[in-house]
Design a protein around this motif. Structure first.
Motif, PDB file in Angstrom:
ATOM      1  N   ASN A 142      76.333 -14.130 -70.831  1.00 17.17           N
ATOM      2  CA  ASN A 142      76.102 -13.870 -72.248  1.00 17.17           C
ATOM      3  C   ASN A 142      76.963 -14.766 -73.136  1.00 17.17           C
ATOM      4  OD1 ASN A 142      74.244 -11.812 -71.668  1.00 17.17           O
ATOM      5  ND2 ASN A 142      75.900 -10.309 -71.463  1.00 17.17           N
ATOM      6  N   ASP A 143      77.250 -15.961 -72.637  1.00 21.87           N
ATOM      7  CA  ASP A 143      78.018 -16.973 -73.373  1.00 21.87           C
ATOM      8  C   ASP A 143      79.446 -16.540 -73.674  1.00 21.87           C
ATOM      9  OD1 ASP A 143      75.761 -18.540 -73.374  1.00 21.87           O
ATOM     10  OD2 ASP A 143      75.076 -17.811 -75.317  1.00 21.87           O
ATOM     11  N   GLU A 144      79.948 -15.484 -72.991  1.00 25.50           N
ATOM     12  CA  GLU A 144      81.301 -14.990 -73.256  1.00 25.50           C
ATOM     13  C   GLU A 144      82.324 -15.535 -72.264  1.00 25.50           C
ATOM     14  OE1 GLU A 144      81.324 -10.781 -73.503  1.00 25.50           O
ATOM     15  OE2 GLU A 144      80.145 -10.703 -75.355  1.00 25.50           O
ATOM     16  N   SER A 145      81.881 -16.081 -71.151  1.00 30.55           N
ATOM     17  CA  SER A 145      82.797 -16.766 -70.234  1.00 30.55           C
ATOM     18  C   SER A 145      82.726 -18.247 -70.555  1.00 30.55           C
ATOM     19  CB  SER A 145      82.411 -16.501 -68.775  1.00 30.55           C
ATOM     20  OG  SER A 145      82.597 -15.145 -68.445  1.00 30.55           O
ATOM     21  N   VAL A 146      83.684 -18.697 -71.342  1.00 29.61           N
ATOM     22  CA  VAL A 146      83.634 -20.033 -71.925  1.00 29.61           C
ATOM     23  C   VAL A 146      84.349 -21.012 -71.005  1.00 29.61           C
ATOM     24  CG1 VAL A 146      84.167 -21.397 -73.975  1.00 29.61           C
ATOM     25  CG2 VAL A 146      83.619 -18.969 -74.192  1.00 29.61           C
ATOM     26  N   THR A 162      96.783 -30.413 -63.868  1.00 25.05           N
ATOM     27  CA  THR A 162      95.946 -29.379 -64.469  1.00 25.05           C
ATOM     28  C   THR A 162      94.886 -29.986 -65.377  1.00 25.05           C
ATOM     29  OG1 THR A 162      97.806 -27.828 -64.388  1.00 25.05           O
ATOM     30  CG2 THR A 162      95.995 -27.280 -65.863  1.00 25.05           C
ATOM     31  N   ARG A 163      95.236 -31.020 -66.108  1.00 26.76           N
ATOM     32  CA  ARG A 163      94.260 -31.652 -66.998  1.00 26.76           C
ATOM     33  C   ARG A 163      93.103 -32.278 -66.209  1.00 26.76           C
ATOM     34  NH1 ARG A 163      98.979 -33.791 -69.145  1.00 26.76           N
ATOM     35  NH2 ARG A 163      99.733 -32.692 -70.980  1.00 26.76           N
ATOM     36  N   GLN A 164      93.386 -32.728 -65.024  1.00 26.41           N
ATOM     37  CA  GLN A 164      92.364 -33.391 -64.226  1.00 26.41           C
ATOM     38  C   GLN A 164      91.619 -32.441 -63.286  1.00 26.41           C
ATOM     39  OE1 GLN A 164      94.563 -36.436 -62.193  1.00 26.41           O
ATOM     40  NE2 GLN A 164      95.196 -37.461 -64.086  1.00 26.41           N
ATOM     41  N   ALA A 165      91.950 -31.141 -63.347  1.00 28.50           N
ATOM     42  CA  ALA A 165      91.357 -30.182 -62.411  1.00 28.50           C
ATOM     43  C   ALA A 165      89.998 -29.671 -62.863  1.00 28.50           C
ATOM     44  CB  ALA A 165      92.304 -29.000 -62.200  1.00 28.50           C
ATOM     45  N   GLY A 166      89.583 -29.952 -64.089  1.00 27.39           N
ATOM     46  CA  GLY A 166      88.297 -29.478 -64.576  1.00 27.39           C
ATOM     47  C   GLY A 166      88.443 -28.440 -65.661  1.00 27.39           C
ATOM     48  N   SER A 167      87.320 -27.766 -65.951  1.00 28.30           N
ATOM     49  CA  SER A 167      87.278 -26.800 -67.051  1.00 28.30           C
ATOM     50  C   SER A 167      87.901 -25.470 -66.637  1.00 28.30           C
ATOM     51  CB  SER A 167      85.838 -26.571 -67.506  1.00 28.30           C
ATOM     52  OG  SER A 167      85.257 -27.775 -67.982  1.00 28.30           O
ATOM     53  N   ILE A 168      88.530 -24.822 -67.616  1.00 24.14           N
ATOM     54  CA  ILE A 168      89.161 -23.521 -67.421  1.00 24.14           C
ATOM     55  C   ILE A 168      88.198 -22.437 -67.895  1.00 24.14           C
ATOM     56  CG2 ILE A 168      91.085 -22.051 -68.121  1.00 24.14           C
ATOM     57  CD1 ILE A 168      92.710 -24.634 -68.519  1.00 24.14           C
ATOM     58  N   PRO A 248      84.225 -15.731 -55.159  1.00 21.95           N
ATOM     59  CA  PRO A 248      83.154 -16.709 -55.443  1.00 21.95           C
ATOM     60  C   PRO A 248      83.311 -17.381 -56.803  1.00 21.95           C
ATOM     61  CG  PRO A 248      82.336 -14.449 -55.594  1.00 21.95           C
ATOM     62  CD  PRO A 248      83.710 -14.368 -55.003  1.00 21.95           C
ATOM     63  N   SER A 249      84.079 -16.773 -57.703  1.00 24.24           N
ATOM     64  CA  SER A 249      84.299 -17.354 -59.034  1.00 24.24           C
ATOM     65  C   SER A 249      85.641 -18.077 -59.134  1.00 24.24           C
ATOM     66  CB  SER A 249      84.227 -16.250 -60.098  1.00 24.24           C
ATOM     67  OG  SER A 249      82.983 -15.603 -60.077  1.00 24.24           O
ATOM     68  N   TYR A 250      86.224 -18.397 -57.975  1.00 31.58           N
ATOM     69  CA  TYR A 250      87.541 -19.047 -57.984  1.00 31.58           C
ATOM     70  C   TYR A 250      87.509 -20.355 -58.764  1.00 31.58           C
ATOM     71  CZ  TYR A 250      91.441 -21.854 -56.232  1.00 31.58           C
ATOM     72  OH  TYR A 250      92.532 -22.673 -56.131  1.00 31.58           O
ATOM     73  N   SER A 251      88.550 -20.555 -59.572  1.00 32.70           N
ATOM     74  CA  SER A 251      88.670 -21.775 -60.378  1.00 32.70           C
ATOM     75  C   SER A 251      90.037 -22.387 -60.133  1.00 32.70           C
ATOM     76  CB  SER A 251      88.488 -21.456 -61.870  1.00 32.70           C
ATOM     77  OG  SER A 251      88.803 -22.579 -62.662  1.00 32.70           O
ATOM     78  N   ALA A 252      90.059 -23.586 -59.549  1.00 34.15           N
ATOM     79  CA  ALA A 252      91.330 -24.266 -59.312  1.00 34.15           C
ATOM     80  C   ALA A 252      92.026 -24.593 -60.622  1.00 34.15           C
ATOM     81  CB  ALA A 252      91.089 -25.539 -58.507  1.00 34.15           C
ATOM     82  N   ALA A 253      91.248 -24.871 -61.660  1.00 32.57           N
ATOM     83  CA  ALA A 253      91.842 -25.166 -62.969  1.00 32.57           C
ATOM     84  C   ALA A 253      92.566 -23.954 -63.518  1.00 32.57           C
ATOM     85  CB  ALA A 253      90.755 -25.625 -63.940  1.00 32.57           C
ATOM     86  N   ASN A 254      91.997 -22.764 -63.348  1.00 39.45           N
ATOM     87  CA  ASN A 254      92.667 -21.548 -63.799  1.00 39.45           C
ATOM     88  C   ASN A 254      93.963 -21.312 -63.043  1.00 39.45           C
ATOM     89  OD1 ASN A 254      89.970 -21.173 -65.002  1.00 39.45           O
ATOM     90  ND2 ASN A 254      90.669 -19.091 -65.399  1.00 39.45           N
TER      91      ASN A 254
END
Length: 434
Positions: A142-146, A162-168, A248-254
């Motif tokens: 619903n466009d809330e996970s930005v 961190t800057r090169q890891a992708g989107s947060i 499954p939603s793991y984010s290396a940037a986070n």
């Protein structure tokens, strides 16, 4: 003497590196099981983490007037109040006592955190607000996970990795900052990002409360003494959903962003330490430095050692913009200090050589160093500059030679005149006789 000095330096460095053994109180108004990966990472980094519910008896900041923990993490998702223990006044007293605080509060944050934010010039969106971006978001959210990648360019807060890891991935509330220079944005929105509130849906589309690059999601604050406060409008970004490798939603940037943010807020990185601030005459022994009195026009050398704490370890801090001031009411000197090569692996030695002012009085040797992302350095030392003693003046001044010559010329002329007058024999006078 040297042995005592070595012991003192070793003790100071051990205290300086105490970030490896800091204590953290993690407090939440809900279960902390969803933050186990985040809290375990802090434990692996050497922190002593204590978890508690906001209503537990051990959720205390002070005992007998002493601070019980070095750092606090407050995670809120549903409470309207954290009580008097975590009131804005109590939090500010905790930071003034040397503690650091990290807030993570979503759309339903307590009013106490909102009030504290206003005191820090951080203005948080109203309750039930969420950050929305129709062009940069996770599908089926619903466009809330930005998805955000506009992180701070300050290398002391966010690393290049961190800057090169992708989107947060971000899900939560937003805020904007006032004019307080101590508050700095760490994560901001895209031009298409805005704050959405279902209760005022029609007004939001016409005049959003905050939007674009002026909408901030994570910000930090550092007071004049160096204590730090971090604020995130999303407690979800610290949950296992985004930080656990098994999710499954793991984010290396986070994960990298959470690491950098906590390291900075808890003063594990970007902490400057000034030591061995000395002054004295050029060429004099080190033991005679920092005397109480010096003379005008003395050639003096001013020095200081500066280190920076990175990952809990002190390293030399090398910069070309460290300035010193020699002040009596107004600065008589303001000059850059020069880094001097040394064999030390824990600090950088700086020096400045100058001539003492031709003015007697009480002077202050001062170093005030403030840079974004670093804790401020404010070191002072006071000494007296005196006039020449009577027997220290030169006996004959070169500028007075013309006057010396004129005096002796007048004296010589007078002696010549007297000699001529004395040896001159007057002629006998002839009288006419009648």
């Amino acid at each position: 003497m040297k042995r005592a000095l070595c012991l003192l330096i070793a003790l100071s460095w051990s205290l300086f590196a105490q970030g490896l053994h800091q204590t953290i109180l993690a407090v939440a108004d809900h279960s902390l099981e969803d933050y186990s990966t985040f809290l375990n990472s802090l434990t692996e980094n050497g922190y002593d983490v204590t978890t508690a519910n906001v209503r537990d008896e051990k959720s205390q900041l002070f005992q007998y007037g002493e601070r019980m923990y070095d750092n606090i993490i407050l995670l809120s998702s549903q409470s309207k109040s954290f009580g008097a223990t975590f009131s804005p006044k109590a939090i500010l007293e905790f930071t003034q006592a040397g503690g650091n605080v990290l807030f993570a509060a979503g759309s339903n944050l307590p009013e106490g955190i909102r009030e504290l934010g206003r005191q820090l010039d951080i203005y948080i969106g109203e309750r039930h607000s969420s950050v929305v971006d129709h062009f940069h978001s996770v599908e089926s959210s619903n466009d809330e996970s930005v998805l955000l990648d506009a992180v701070s360019e300050n290398p002391y807060i966010i690393s290049d990795e961190t800057r090169q890891a992708g989107s947060i991935v971000y899900k939560g509330n937003g805020h904007y900052l006032g004019t307080n220079h101590r508050a700095q944005p760490v994560l901001r929105g895209h031009p298409s990002t805005y704050v959405y509130n279902k209760k005022s849906e029609g007004k939001v589309s016409e005049d959003p409360w905050a939007a674009g690059t002026q909408l901030f999601l994570v910000s930090v604050f550092q007071n004049d003494a160096g204590e730090r406060i971090g604020f995130s409008g999303s407690p979800e970004m610290f949950t296992n959903t985004y930080l656990s490798p098994n999710s499954p939603s793991y984010s290396a940037a986070n994960a990298l962003f959470a690491r950098d943010l906590t390291n900075w807020v808890f003063q594990r990185v970007a902490v400057l330490k000034a030591s061995d601030m000395t002054y004295g005459k050029v060429g004099e022994p080190y033991e005679l430095r920092n005397a109480s009195t010096y003379r005008i026009k003395d050639q003096m050398v001013f020095s200081i050692d500066i280190a920076i704490l990175n990952d809990g370890q002190p390293q030399p801090y090398v910069a070309d913009d460290v300035q010193m001031e020699l002040v009596m009411l107004d600065p008589y000197y303001r000059v850059n200090m020069v880094p001097v090569a040394s064999d030390s692996k824990t600090y950088q030695h700086y020096e400045a050589v100058l001539t003492a002012p031709d003015h007697y009085g009480v002077f202050t040797y001062k170093i005030a160093y403030n840079r974004p992302g670093l804790n401020p350095i404010d070191e002072k030392a006071t000494f007296t500059i005196r006039q020449f003693y009577h027997n220290e003046y030169p006996r004959f001044l070169p500028h007075a030679y013309p006057y010396y010559v004129s005096c002796f010329a007048v004296l010589g002329a007078f002696l010549i005149f007297c000699g001529i007058w004395l040896v001159q024999i007057p002629k006998a006078s002839s009288k006419k006789q009648k």
